[in-house]
Write an enzyme that holds these catalytic residues in place. Structure first.
Site, PDB file in Angstrom:
ATOM      1  N   GLU A 199       0.644  -1.109   0.000  1.00 30.29           N
ATOM      2  CA  GLU A 199       0.124  -0.142   0.095  1.00 30.29           C
ATOM      3  C   GLU A 199       0.917   1.241   0.075  1.00 30.29           C
ATOM      4  O   GLU A 199       0.587   1.981   0.830  1.00 30.29           O
ATOM      5  CB  GLU A 199      -0.902  -0.135   1.229  1.00 30.29           C
ATOM      6  CG  GLU A 199      -1.898  -1.134   1.130  1.00 30.29           C
ATOM      7  CD  GLU A 199      -3.130  -1.146   2.144  1.00 30.29           C
ATOM      8  OE1 GLU A 199      -2.900  -0.735   3.357  1.00 30.29           O
ATOM      9  OE2 GLU A 199      -4.011  -1.699   1.940  1.00 30.29           O
ATOM     10  N   GLU A 250      -5.630  -8.249  -1.290  1.00 32.47           N
ATOM     11  CA  GLU A 250      -6.487  -8.037   0.008  1.00 32.47           C
ATOM     12  C   GLU A 250      -7.741  -7.807  -0.241  1.00 32.47           C
ATOM     13  O   GLU A 250      -8.033  -6.758  -0.915  1.00 32.47           O
ATOM     14  CB  GLU A 250      -5.844  -6.720   0.976  1.00 32.47           C
ATOM     15  CG  GLU A 250      -4.360  -7.125   1.506  1.00 32.47           C
ATOM     16  CD  GLU A 250      -3.916  -6.061   2.561  1.00 32.47           C
ATOM     17  OE1 GLU A 250      -4.872  -5.395   3.140  1.00 32.47           O
ATOM     18  OE2 GLU A 250      -2.760  -5.729   2.437  1.00 32.47           O
TER      19      GLU A 250
HETATM   20  C1  BG6 Z   1      -4.662  -3.126   4.597  1.00 33.57           C
HETATM   21  C2  BG6 Z   1      -3.175  -3.543   5.199  1.00 33.57           C
HETATM   22  O1  BG6 Z   1      -4.597  -1.804   4.604  1.00 33.57           O
HETATM   23  O2  BG6 Z   1      -5.662  -3.510   5.591  1.00 33.57           O
HETATM   24  C3  BG6 Z   1      -3.114  -4.382   6.399  1.00 33.57           C
HETATM   25  O3  BG6 Z   1      -2.465  -3.757   4.319  1.00 33.57           O
HETATM   26  C4  BG6 Z   1      -4.376  -4.339   6.993  1.00 33.57           C
HETATM   27  O4  BG6 Z   1      -2.012  -4.426   6.915  1.00 33.57           O
HETATM   28  C5  BG6 Z   1      -5.648  -4.545   6.676  1.00 33.57           C
HETATM   29  O5  BG6 Z   1      -4.378  -5.373   8.227  1.00 33.57           O
HETATM   30  C6  BG6 Z   1      -6.866  -4.337   7.278  1.00 33.57           C
HETATM   31  O6  BG6 Z   1      -6.906  -3.254   8.235  1.00 33.57           O
HETATM   32  P1  BG6 Z   1      -7.363  -3.471   9.466  1.00 33.57           P
HETATM   33  O7  BG6 Z   1      -7.154  -2.312   9.957  1.00 33.57           O
HETATM   34  O8  BG6 Z   1      -8.667  -4.207   9.617  1.00 33.57           O
HETATM   35  O9  BG6 Z   1      -6.155  -4.544  10.162  1.00 33.57           O
END
Ligand code: BG6
Length: 484
Positions: free
Chosen positions: A180, A382
């Site tokens: 990111e 993701e």
């Molecule tokens: C992404 C990141 O932005 O979102 C992860 O690359 C992160 O590291 C994921 O865990 C989900 O966000 P969160 O705050 O729910 O863990």
């Protein structure tokens, strides 16, 4: 009307995604140095995480143990294999390999740990997809160099890449240079991604003291580092596929007012496309130059920088997609979200308990936008629903809400493929429960695999299969045909 074939291509890379600082633990083991993630306390949806340059005795630092993948990796990989994973996205802890970041020699024990992890993946025919830097760096680089704001860090990163590319050249094919990377366009990314030491009240999301110019300078250094890594990686092994990774912020105009439309486009440009234009096309886009001028940001660039960027274009584009928000020229519209995802409320969408709006169609829209622009292979690395899970008396965890979320998004990926998008893989986030990056909680769970650990760090760390585990197994087995 003719029937459209909607199918995932043969060899589609199904799997799951994680990051070292949210997963491994063992923060002092095997010669590992302290990382930037190791000095961030746990928070909640409503309490901000804190950055503490000196570790506090009473504070809870979730990365220190995380879910202890460091000692459980064999068991965890076995479970991934049982689900049928073709690919596993993981990151390397830079501080495990270079404890201080500027060390002359790498830490052999750290390298050996990843030898073992890759060997285990190979045993199960799972392809690693490795993020070289995922929201962490040796903390020493923050303290001694002010992180990525200092150009010297480019050399440390490239040296780190040289070591890992040579060491793992026969076992890793897919690499991502920075997780990111576009988070650095926002104050939130200053420490977490930019490794820039905060001044004063060091809380997540606190914008006081933010230096936008310094952040863009740090980003420029990351672009150089990424481009150099791509070039170097291809020299070491021409079969390497090296990609960028963008937090894709899907933002709709709230109304058809041309002001809103233009604002949404500007947000898309600055938040999403600035970084990927540099990494995919090899040059800063015009709108970035205009923005820098308007904001009085003067990047320090050396002769040859433009050439470095041009010569280090990535092979594929990957991104995270969780939710969408709206933008409006009207400052009185209702906000939603927090932590990593923020924007205006969309009246047509439901939101998660953490206020992330759920929008599967937005994924199809985003996939089409990105592919229309770049025409290179894409991966969704993701995606997922952070939710509270309940363990029933018989031990079962019926996470139908998660299945619904994922089913909706997979169905839209299929539509996008039918639209002509070259989508090659899907790794839902937190395939095993892990620490939340935004809040530091354990309670915000994404996994197919439940880990017995709570927000206070208590629990047996035992692993168990949620209902979504067998559902995803069926999805992979049928190559995305069976979604029910
Ligand atoms: C992404 C990141 O932005 O979102 C992860 O690359 C992160 O590291 C994921 O865990 C989900 O966000 P969160 O705050 O729910 O863990």
């Amino acid at each position: 009307m003719n029937e459209i074939t909607k199918r995932f291509p043969e060899g589609f890379l199904w799997g799951g995604a994680t990051a070292a600082n949210q997963l491994e633990g063992g923060y002092k083991e095997g010669g590992k140095g302290l990382s930037t993630a190791d000095v961030i306390t746990a928070g909640t949806h409503t309490t901000r995480r804190r950055i503490t340059p000196v570790l506090e005795q009473e504070a809870n630092y979730p990365s220190h143990e995380a879910i202890d993948f460091y000692h459980h990796y064999k068991e965890d990989i076995q479970l991934f294999a049982e689900m049928g994973f073709k690919v596993f996205r993981m990151s390397l802890a830079w501080s495990r390999i270079f404890p201080n970041g500027d060390d002359a020699q790498p830490n052999e024990e750290g390298l050996k740990f990843y030898d073992n992890v890759f060997a285990e993946l190979k045993k199960h025919n799972i392809e690693p997809l490795v993020t070289i830097s995922h929201y962490e760096a040796p903390f020493n680089l923050a303290q001694q160099y002010n992180g990525w704001s200092n150009r010297k860090v480019v050399d440390f990163y490239v040296n780190y890449c040289r070591v890992i590319f040579n060491r793992y050249k026969d076992v890793v094919k897919y690499w991502l240079t920075f997780n990111e990377i576009n988070i650095l366009t926002m104050p939130f990314g200053s420490f977490m991604a930019g490794v820039i030491m905060p001044e004063g009240n060091a809380e997540f999301g606190n914008t006081a003291g933010d230096d936008e110019g310094l952040r863009y300078q740090a980003l420029h250094h990351q672009f150089l580092a990424s481009a150099k890594a791509v070039k170097l990686g291809h020299e070491i092994n021409p079969d390497f596929k090296i990609g960028c990774m963008i937090a894709y912020m899907c933002s709709y105009p709230l109304t058809c007012n041309p002001e809103d439309i233009l604002l949404a486009q500007q947000k898309d440009n600055l938040s999403n496309y600035l970084c990927s234009d540099v990494q995919v096309r090899g040059a800063y886009p015009g709108f970035a130059k205009r923005y820098f001028k308007e904001q009085g940001i003067e990047l320090v660039m050396e002769d040859g920088d433009e050439e470095i960027l041009r010569e280090g274009c990535v092979d594929f584009y990957t991104f995270s997609y969780y939710s969408s928000t709206c933008v409006s020229a009207d400052p009185n519209q209702e906000q939603i979200g927090g932590n990593l995802s923020m924007g205006l409320k969309n009246p047509y969408l439901e939101a998660s308990a953490w206020e992330w709006q759920i929008d599967p169609k937005g994924l199809r829209w985003s996939l089409n936008n990105i592919y229309n622009r770049y025409q290179i292979p894409l991966m969704v690395v993701e995606n997922g629903l952070g939710a509270v899970d309940t363990v029933e008396e018989d031990g079962s965890i019926n996470d139908d809400y998660r299945i619904d979320y994922l089913r909706g998004h997979i169905a839209e990926m299929k539509e996008a493929i039918a639209d002509g998008v070259d989508l090659v893989g899907y790794t839902p986030w937190g395939c095993i429960d892990l620490v939340s990056a935004g809040t530091g909680e354990m309670k915000k769970r994404y996994g197919f695999i439940y880990v017995d650990k709570d927000n206070e760090g208590k629990g047996t760390l035992s692993r168990s299969r949620k209902k979504s585990f067998s559902w995803y197994q069926g999805v992979i087995e049928s190559n995305g045909e069976v979604l029910e």
